[in-house]
Every structure is written in C-alpha cells, then in structure tokens.
Design an enzyme around this catalytic site. Structure first.
Site, mmCIF file in Angstrom:
data_model
loop_
_atom_site.group_PDB
_atom_site.id
_atom_site.type_symbol
_atom_site.label_atom_id
_atom_site.label_comp_id
_atom_site.label_asym_id
_atom_site.label_seq_id
_atom_site.Cartn_x
_atom_site.Cartn_y
_atom_site.Cartn_z
ATOM 1 N N GLN A 156 -20.788 62.098 -29.694
ATOM 2 C CA GLN A 156 -19.728 62.243 -30.701
ATOM 3 C C GLN A 156 -18.489 62.682 -29.925
ATOM 4 O O GLN A 156 -18.394 63.821 -29.496
ATOM 5 C CB GLN A 156 -20.121 63.278 -31.764
ATOM 6 C CG GLN A 156 -18.987 63.712 -32.684
ATOM 7 C CD GLN A 156 -18.293 62.567 -33.409
ATOM 8 O OE1 GLN A 156 -18.931 61.632 -33.897
ATOM 9 N NE2 GLN A 156 -16.971 62.608 -33.471
ATOM 10 N N GLN A 158 -14.947 62.285 -30.808
ATOM 11 C CA GLN A 158 -13.778 62.822 -31.498
ATOM 12 C C GLN A 158 -13.986 64.311 -31.769
ATOM 13 O O GLN A 158 -15.094 64.693 -32.119
ATOM 14 C CB GLN A 158 -13.558 62.094 -32.842
ATOM 15 C CG GLN A 158 -12.177 62.352 -33.410
ATOM 16 C CD GLN A 158 -11.962 61.715 -34.797
ATOM 17 O OE1 GLN A 158 -12.885 61.230 -35.429
ATOM 18 N NE2 GLN A 158 -10.753 61.737 -35.277
ATOM 19 N N GLY A 285 -20.418 62.655 -41.605
ATOM 20 C CA GLY A 285 -20.869 61.612 -42.514
ATOM 21 C C GLY A 285 -20.843 60.295 -41.769
ATOM 22 O O GLY A 285 -21.807 59.549 -41.730
ATOM 23 N N GLU A 288 -16.001 56.427 -36.940
ATOM 24 C CA GLU A 288 -15.501 55.050 -36.931
ATOM 25 C C GLU A 288 -15.500 54.404 -35.551
ATOM 26 O O GLU A 288 -14.523 53.740 -35.176
ATOM 27 C CB GLU A 288 -14.086 55.046 -37.523
ATOM 28 C CG GLU A 288 -13.017 55.809 -36.715
ATOM 29 C CD GLU A 288 -12.868 57.287 -37.040
ATOM 30 O OE1 GLU A 288 -13.869 57.894 -37.487
ATOM 31 O OE2 GLU A 288 -11.776 57.839 -36.835
ATOM 32 N N HIS A 312 -14.861 54.073 -46.069
ATOM 33 C CA HIS A 312 -14.000 54.972 -45.290
ATOM 34 C C HIS A 312 -13.993 54.587 -43.801
ATOM 35 O O HIS A 312 -12.939 54.373 -43.207
ATOM 36 C CB HIS A 312 -14.475 56.419 -45.477
ATOM 37 C CG HIS A 312 -13.660 57.411 -44.711
ATOM 38 N ND1 HIS A 312 -12.623 58.109 -45.288
ATOM 39 C CD2 HIS A 312 -13.693 57.814 -43.420
ATOM 40 C CE1 HIS A 312 -12.061 58.894 -44.384
ATOM 41 N NE2 HIS A 312 -12.699 58.734 -43.237
ATOM 42 N N GLU A 313 -15.168 54.479 -43.220
ATOM 43 C CA GLU A 313 -15.229 54.195 -41.776
ATOM 44 C C GLU A 313 -14.694 52.795 -41.473
ATOM 45 O O GLU A 313 -14.037 52.580 -40.459
ATOM 46 C CB GLU A 313 -16.655 54.371 -41.235
ATOM 47 C CG GLU A 313 -17.294 55.744 -41.487
ATOM 48 C CD GLU A 313 -16.417 56.934 -41.156
ATOM 49 O OE1 GLU A 313 -15.525 56.822 -40.293
ATOM 50 O OE2 GLU A 313 -16.613 58.000 -41.771
ATOM 51 N N HIS A 316 -10.973 52.773 -41.280
ATOM 52 C CA HIS A 316 -10.457 53.239 -39.988
ATOM 53 C C HIS A 316 -10.245 52.086 -38.997
ATOM 54 O O HIS A 316 -9.531 52.255 -38.009
ATOM 55 C CB HIS A 316 -11.428 54.235 -39.349
ATOM 56 C CG HIS A 316 -11.224 55.662 -39.764
ATOM 57 N ND1 HIS A 316 -10.023 56.322 -39.626
ATOM 58 C CD2 HIS A 316 -12.089 56.574 -40.279
ATOM 59 C CE1 HIS A 316 -10.157 57.582 -40.042
ATOM 60 N NE2 HIS A 316 -11.399 57.755 -40.453
ATOM 61 N N GLU A 335 -6.504 60.125 -41.135
ATOM 62 C CA GLU A 335 -7.420 60.370 -42.264
ATOM 63 C C GLU A 335 -6.774 60.171 -43.637
ATOM 64 O O GLU A 335 -7.445 59.755 -44.578
ATOM 65 C CB GLU A 335 -8.048 61.766 -42.149
ATOM 66 C CG GLU A 335 -8.921 61.946 -40.904
ATOM 67 C CD GLU A 335 -10.102 60.976 -40.798
ATOM 68 O OE1 GLU A 335 -10.485 60.368 -41.811
ATOM 69 O OE2 GLU A 335 -10.632 60.819 -39.670
ATOM 70 N N ASP A 392 -10.421 70.733 -33.951
ATOM 71 C CA ASP A 392 -11.414 70.759 -35.012
ATOM 72 C C ASP A 392 -10.945 71.578 -36.212
ATOM 73 O O ASP A 392 -11.363 71.331 -37.346
ATOM 74 C CB ASP A 392 -12.672 71.416 -34.437
ATOM 75 C CG ASP A 392 -13.898 70.625 -34.760
ATOM 76 O OD1 ASP A 392 -13.791 69.396 -34.790
ATOM 77 O OD2 ASP A 392 -14.951 71.246 -34.982
ATOM 78 N N TYR A 400 -7.105 64.725 -45.211
ATOM 79 C CA TYR A 400 -7.695 63.651 -46.013
ATOM 80 C C TYR A 400 -7.028 63.547 -47.391
ATOM 81 O O TYR A 400 -6.524 62.495 -47.770
ATOM 82 C CB TYR A 400 -9.200 63.897 -46.222
ATOM 83 C CG TYR A 400 -10.032 63.790 -44.971
ATOM 84 C CD1 TYR A 400 -10.044 64.810 -44.023
ATOM 85 C CD2 TYR A 400 -10.817 62.673 -44.726
ATOM 86 C CE1 TYR A 400 -10.816 64.726 -42.877
ATOM 87 C CE2 TYR A 400 -11.600 62.568 -43.579
ATOM 88 C CZ TYR A 400 -11.596 63.608 -42.658
ATOM 89 O OH TYR A 400 -12.350 63.504 -41.525
HETATM 90 N N1 BES Z 1 -13.271 60.399 -37.970
HETATM 91 C C1 BES Z 1 -13.888 61.164 -38.990
HETATM 92 C C2 BES Z 1 -14.849 62.197 -38.470
HETATM 93 C C3 BES Z 1 -14.222 63.195 -37.510
HETATM 94 C C4 BES Z 1 -12.995 63.764 -37.779
HETATM 95 C C5 BES Z 1 -14.895 63.554 -36.362
HETATM 96 C C6 BES Z 1 -12.440 64.663 -36.867
HETATM 97 C C7 BES Z 1 -14.344 64.461 -35.477
HETATM 98 C C8 BES Z 1 -13.108 65.021 -35.728
HETATM 99 C C9 BES Z 1 -14.617 60.261 -39.986
HETATM 100 O O1 BES Z 1 -13.954 59.072 -40.253
HETATM 101 C C10 BES Z 1 -14.690 60.974 -41.305
HETATM 102 O O2 BES Z 1 -13.656 61.272 -41.840
HETATM 103 N N2 BES Z 1 -15.889 61.209 -41.810
HETATM 104 C C11 BES Z 1 -16.105 61.796 -43.110
HETATM 105 C C12 BES Z 1 -16.390 60.683 -44.073
HETATM 106 C C13 BES Z 1 -16.051 60.937 -45.498
HETATM 107 C C14 BES Z 1 -14.616 61.349 -45.704
HETATM 108 C C15 BES Z 1 -16.377 59.725 -46.343
HETATM 109 C C16 BES Z 1 -17.266 62.747 -42.978
HETATM 110 O O3 BES Z 1 -17.897 62.785 -41.927
HETATM 111 O O4 BES Z 1 -17.565 63.460 -43.910
HETATM 112 ZN ZN ZN Z 2 -12.203 59.468 -41.403
#
Ligand code: BES
Ligand code: ZN
Length: 620
Positions: A156, A158, A285, A288, A312-313, A316, A335, A392, A400
């Site tokens: 992972q 990001q 969750g 992307e 969502h993904e 992206h 986001e 983070d 979002y």
């Molecule tokens: N890119 C993000 C996950 C992320 C953000 C990882 C920041 C590391 C740092 C991913 O697209 C995301 O937003 N996932 C959400 C999905 C949900 C909004 C449908 C999640 O994991 O909950």
């Molecule tokens: Zn996202």
C-alpha cells in the site's frame, strides 16, 4: 465587487511568472513538503525494477534502475527512502560503484538518498533490500488468508510509503513509466498496477509493464494464491480461488460502470480495468492502483450494496491517476473530484434515488467530521497544510465530502451540461500531469467563472477552499426514502414494535441511515427489539456492523460484544475499526477491553491501521 474580483483574478493570472517546464508538471512551480527529491535539478522518467520476493525473511530485494533527466546539469540526484538498506549504486550500467549519501532520518519522511551524478548521467541503478517491517508491506501468514494454504504479500504505497519498498522520487508531482521483473515462490501469482498476467507462470517469474507515466504512490504489488476471472472483455477480478466467484458476482456491473464513466468524462485511458480482492487486513476500502484497483473483501456483502467502492476507485482513473494532486496538501483535488464522479457513475448505473441516499450519508459524515474537529479547525479547510505532519492526517471526510459538496455546488451554479464540459476539458487538458490547488483555482477562474461571472457569486470559491467549516451556501442533499425513515422514528412511542421494521427498511443505505438517526438514549430493551427485527448484530455487512457496533458500544448493549470482538480481529480496514476503538476508549473499562482485544487484533492489521490505533490506545 464582482468586477473587482474578476479584475483581481486577471491581474493575478497575468502576473504569474512564466516557469520553465522542468518537471512533468506544467503549470506553476511547487515543492512537495513530503519529498526530499529536487526534481528541478534532476528528475526520474522511467523505472526498471528487478525484484525477488522472499517470504521466509519477509523482504523484497533487488535493483531499481532509473532513467533520469539531469535537468539543470546538477551534480546529484535525490531520492526518497524509508527503512531501506542500500547496498550499492552504479551509473549508466557501468560496474564501478558510484558515490552516495543517506541523510539523517526524519521519522515521517525517512532518509534522502543523494547520488553523485554528472551532466551525462542517464541511468542510476540502486541495489537495495526492504526492512522486515517495511511500512508499505504486509506479509500475511497462510492462516490470515481465505484459503489458509499459502502466504500473501501486498503493498500500500499511498501516501508516502512507496519509499519503503522502492527508492524513488516519492512525490505525486513526479511521474514515470515502469517495467518490472518479479520473482516469487512458484506456486504463487504476482500482480501489479500494470499489464497483468491472467495465469500463473511455471517458474514464478513475472514481467510487468506500465506504459503510462504514473506517480510513485500508484506503484503496487501483490503476491499470493490468486486466480483471475473475466467479467467482460475489458474488466475482471483477481482473488483467492475461494473468493473469486463471490467477488465476480458482487462486481458484475464493473463493465457498465466503465461505460457510464466514459459517457460522462471521456475515454478510459488505461486499457483494462481489473479489481484485486485482497484478504480482510487490507487497510482501505479500495486503492486506485492503475489498471488494477486493490479492494477489501469487506464490501462483498452478497447483495451488491457496497459497490459504490468500485465506482469510486474507477473514478480515480480520471481524477487522481490521470490528473493528480501535486502534493498531499491538494489531496481534496483527488478525493473530492472522485467522490463527485463516483456519485455521477452511481446515478448513471443505479438511478437518482440511489445516488441521493449516498449524498445524504456523505453529508452527514461531513457534518460529523466538522463537529468533531471544530468549525474553526484548519484541518477543515479543503486546501490542507500537512507539512511536518504525516499526510495521513489529511485522510478525513473533509477532502472527500467537503470536496464533493463544493463541486456539487459548482455543478448547480453552472448547470450540469456546462459543468460536465468544463470537467471533461480539465481532465483532457491536464492528463498525465499533476496540479495544485492554486493552479486549479486559476484554471477554474479562466475556464468556468470568467465565462459566467454569476457563478462566482453563487459559489464563493475562496471561502470553500481556504476557509474552515461548511459554508452556508452548501447544498443540503435529501432523499425521499430517508425522509420516510425520519417519520418512522418520529412516530415512535419509545418502544419498537418488533417485526415491523424489517419489511419497511430493507436496503443497506436505509438501514445505515436508520442506525445513524436513532436517538443515543435507546434502552437495552429497545436495542434488542430492533436487533431481533433487523438482525444487526449478526449482520454480515461490514458497514452495518460498524455503525451498529458503534451504537452498541455507546449504549452498553452487551449482547453485541462477542461479535464486536470477532469483527475487530477479522477486519483490518481502518475506517471500519477506528470508530469502534474510539468509542471504547471513552471509559476506563472500555479502554481496558480495547487493549485486550487489540492485542489479538493487531497482528492482523497493516501498518496504516495499527499506527493509527497504537496512537489512540497509547497513554503516553
Ligand atoms: N486513495 C484512497 C485511499 C487512500 C487515501 C489511501 C489516502 C492512502 C491515503 C481510496 O481511493 C479511497 O478513497 N478509498 C475509500 C473508498 C470509499 C470512499 C468508497 C476507502 O478506503 O474507504
Ligand atoms: Zn479515493
């Protein structure tokens, strides 16, 4: 006033000094507070990776060869590393070792790797090895997988964890293409954010190619007992064999979603769109990773009710992967746009009523986040300021849902057709580039607002982006179905009539809304009647479990406690476990219990999740 604002914008735009296109970021100049790299001196363009994945020592070792461009005839190039052991560096494929230094460790950023180069250095090769506890990597034992027979590894990257498994210029403003040769135990399959195999190789070696330039946070690798199943010509699922059928059924609409997305914002640019369903310890969750979204199995609810994650993904692939936030302070651009686009895809595929429900749930999350942080808190601004902090910290519903609300407001002010044309152009004009908030604001002024000045009065762009809280012109979404639930709750006489709700409140959205709208003061008797009626404690829908268990903890509904323990041990998705731990630590007794459960749960969590929970449960 309006004219003055426009005048100011034009002057501001005209006064921007012309900058050399030294990175692949064309607009504006920026430095990334979360990277040591100095792309204006020397920048990477392409990566050749040769990796060996070793499950016995929990390490990846190999060689990263970077094609570089020495933009300003610099005498060094700087990479980001964190927890990496660097063995050797060579230049231009020669045998002779090159000089390098590793800087002092910064707890968040790691160490700068500075390599001596000359104006004609074209290639830099770095031999290295990861640490057994590399933050990006999670090494799962066989018992932590669905099949229980083989170990599993996933990455992972990001936001700034790519540097813990590949020495790289780890900034979202820097893009490169990559090729990788990966060697794994021969009974396992490897997949990456690139063109992927659909069958296992005989000898455990795999070759990958990503021909489109991507930023480092989109590099990914997974290794395990993974099979492939096609959904249609362009989409498919990778998962452990025992999960594959269920996942393919759950995500059967993937092809429709890609088509819907293309209809809204233009061609999908990445070739295939596949999804890898990971073991439940995956900390998000979804992620992307280009061509291959990584997804949690916790969305396999058996009724397709959580497939907005795929929307969502997939979204992206435009907002984030094609047009990328320049730094993590601009995370809302990734986001916010993606959440907006996600709901447009949902509306296209499942209809307006479904999208409305998700908008309301999102808006309630936004209100709760602002209430928790305080409406004067800088972290409720869209433009983030995470320098000297872990990026983070920016992963909240502000990026979002406040981002979504801002774009929704612009859609309303401009009209959907005009706004869609603007967004399509924005994606097209910035494809394979990165963009920061300020550049986005300028682009917006020039391409949307200057054409219709009324939009500026309606939207209040700088208030939305640079001020905290929720501006009063926010569009408050509403849903007919949820209003019906509101009236059910209102007409309650304090006790629930068992057997009546299950037939009225069926869908996951409605059940989630019901749980969120219940008063805090429900008695154990009421809760158990509700539970009997709707089966919340025994639900296998992780979103419902998360909402219900949080309420159960708040209301001391002890019947749910054994299930809560099982859930916390099995699920590693941060967003789904954090609210429970937060609720538990509110009392001394709860905190003690949280620590006991966590002792058993922590080995199942990825570093992204356990670092957050460690901080919460740590008294020091
Ligand atoms: N890119 C993000 C996950 C992320 C953000 C990882 C920041 C590391 C740092 C991913 O697209 C995301 O937003 N996932 C959400 C999905 C949900 C909004 C449908 C999640 O994991 O909950
Ligand atoms: Zn996202």
């Amino acid at each position: 006033m309006k004219k003055l604002f426009l005048f100011f914008c034009i002057v501001f735009f005209a006064c921007q000094p012309k900058k050399k296109d030294i990175t692949n970021v064309e607009i504006g100049e920026r430095t990334d507070p979360h990277s040591f790299s100095e792309p204006d001196k020397a920048i990477v363009k392409h990566l050749d990776l040769e990796l060996r994945v070793d499950f016995s020592s929990h390490t990846i070792s190999g060689k990263a060869t970077w094609d570089i461009q020495n933009v300003s005839e610099a005498d060094s190039i700087v990479f980001d590393t964190h927890q990496l052991k660097i063995d050797k560096v060579t230049l231009n494929g020669l045998a002779e070792a090159a000089g390098y230094t590793l800087g002092r460790e910064n707890k968040i950023l790691g160490k700068a790797l500075t390599i001596k180069i000359t104006p004609d250095t074209k290639k830099v090769s770095i031999w290295y090895k990861t640490a057994a506890d590399a933050a990006a990597l999670q090494w799962l034992t066989a018992s932590q997988t669905a099949g229980k027979k083989h170990p599993y590894l996933f990455t992972q990257s990001q936001a700034i964890l790519a540097r813990t498994w590949v020495p790289c210029q780890d900034s979202p403003g820097i893009r490169f293409t990559y090729r990788a040769h990966v060697s794994v135990p021969k009974e396992l399959m490897a997949v990456m954010s690139a063109v992927n195999p659909q069958m296992r190789s005989k000898d455990g070696t795999y070759t990958f190619e990503q021909k489109k330039p991507i930023p480092s946070y989109l590099m990914s690798l997974a290794v395990g007992d993974i099979d492939f199943k096609e959904i249609d010509a362009r989409t498919g699922i990778y998962a452990e064999p025992s999960v594959l059928q269920k996942a393919a059924w759950e995500f059967a609409d993937m092809g429709k979603m890609v088509a819907a997305a293309e209809k809204i914002y233009g061609p999908y640019q990445w070739g295939r769109y596949d999804v890898l369903v990971l073991p439940p310890s995956f900390p998000f969750g979804g992620m992307e990773n280009p061509m291959l979204t990584f997804a949690t199995p916790t969305v396999l609810a058996g009724d397709r009710s959580l497939v907005n994650l795929i929307a969502h993904e997939l979204a992206h692939s435009w907002s984030g992967n094609l047009v990328t936030n320049a730094t993590w302070n601009d995370f809302w651009l990734n986001e916010g746009f993606t959440t907006y686009f996600e709901r447009r895809i949902i509306e296209e595929v499942y209809g307006r009523e479904e999208a409305e429900m998700q908008e309301v749930i999102g808006f309630n999350l936004l209100k709760a986040t602002v209430a928790e942080l305080g409406d004067k808190n800088d972290d409720t601004k869209l433009k983030g300021s995470f320098e000297n902090r872990n990026p983070d910290d920016g992963v909240t519903d502000i990026a979002y849902e406040k981002g979504y609300s801002f774009l929704r407001l612009m859609e309303e002010a401009a009209g959907r057709n005009v706004f869609d044309a603007f967004v399509s152009e924005y994606f097209k004009g910035h494809q394979f580039k990165s963009i920061g908030t300020e550049d986005f604001v300028l682009y917006l002024q020039k391409n949307l607002i200057a054409r219709d000045v009324k939009i500026s009065d309606k939207v209040l762009v700088s208030k939305w982006i640079y001020e905290p809280g929720i501006p009063s012109n926010v569009i408050i979404p509403s849903s007919v179905k949820f209003r019906a639930i509101d009236s059910i709750i209102k007409s309650w006489d304090g006790s629930v009539k068992a057997g009546r709700l299950a037939t009225k409140i069926k869908s996951t959205n409605e059940r989630l809304y019901l749980i969120s709208a219940l008063p805090d003061s429900l008695s154990t008797h009421d809760l158990s009647l509700l539970d009997k009626d709707l089966g919340f404690t025994r639900s296998e829908n992780t979103e419902i479990q998360c909402a219900w268990y949080t309420l159960a903890l708040r209301s001391n509904y002890e019947k749910a406690y054994p299930e809560i323990e099982k859930y916390l041990i099995n699920v590693g998705r941060r967003k789904l476990v954090l609210p429970l731990y937060k609720e538990m630590v509110k009392t001394e007794k709860g905190k003690k219990w949280a620590r006991e459960v966590y002792l058993r749960a922590r080995p199942n969590y990825h570093s992204v999740t356990f670092n957050t929970i460690d901080e919460l449960l740590d008294d020091r």
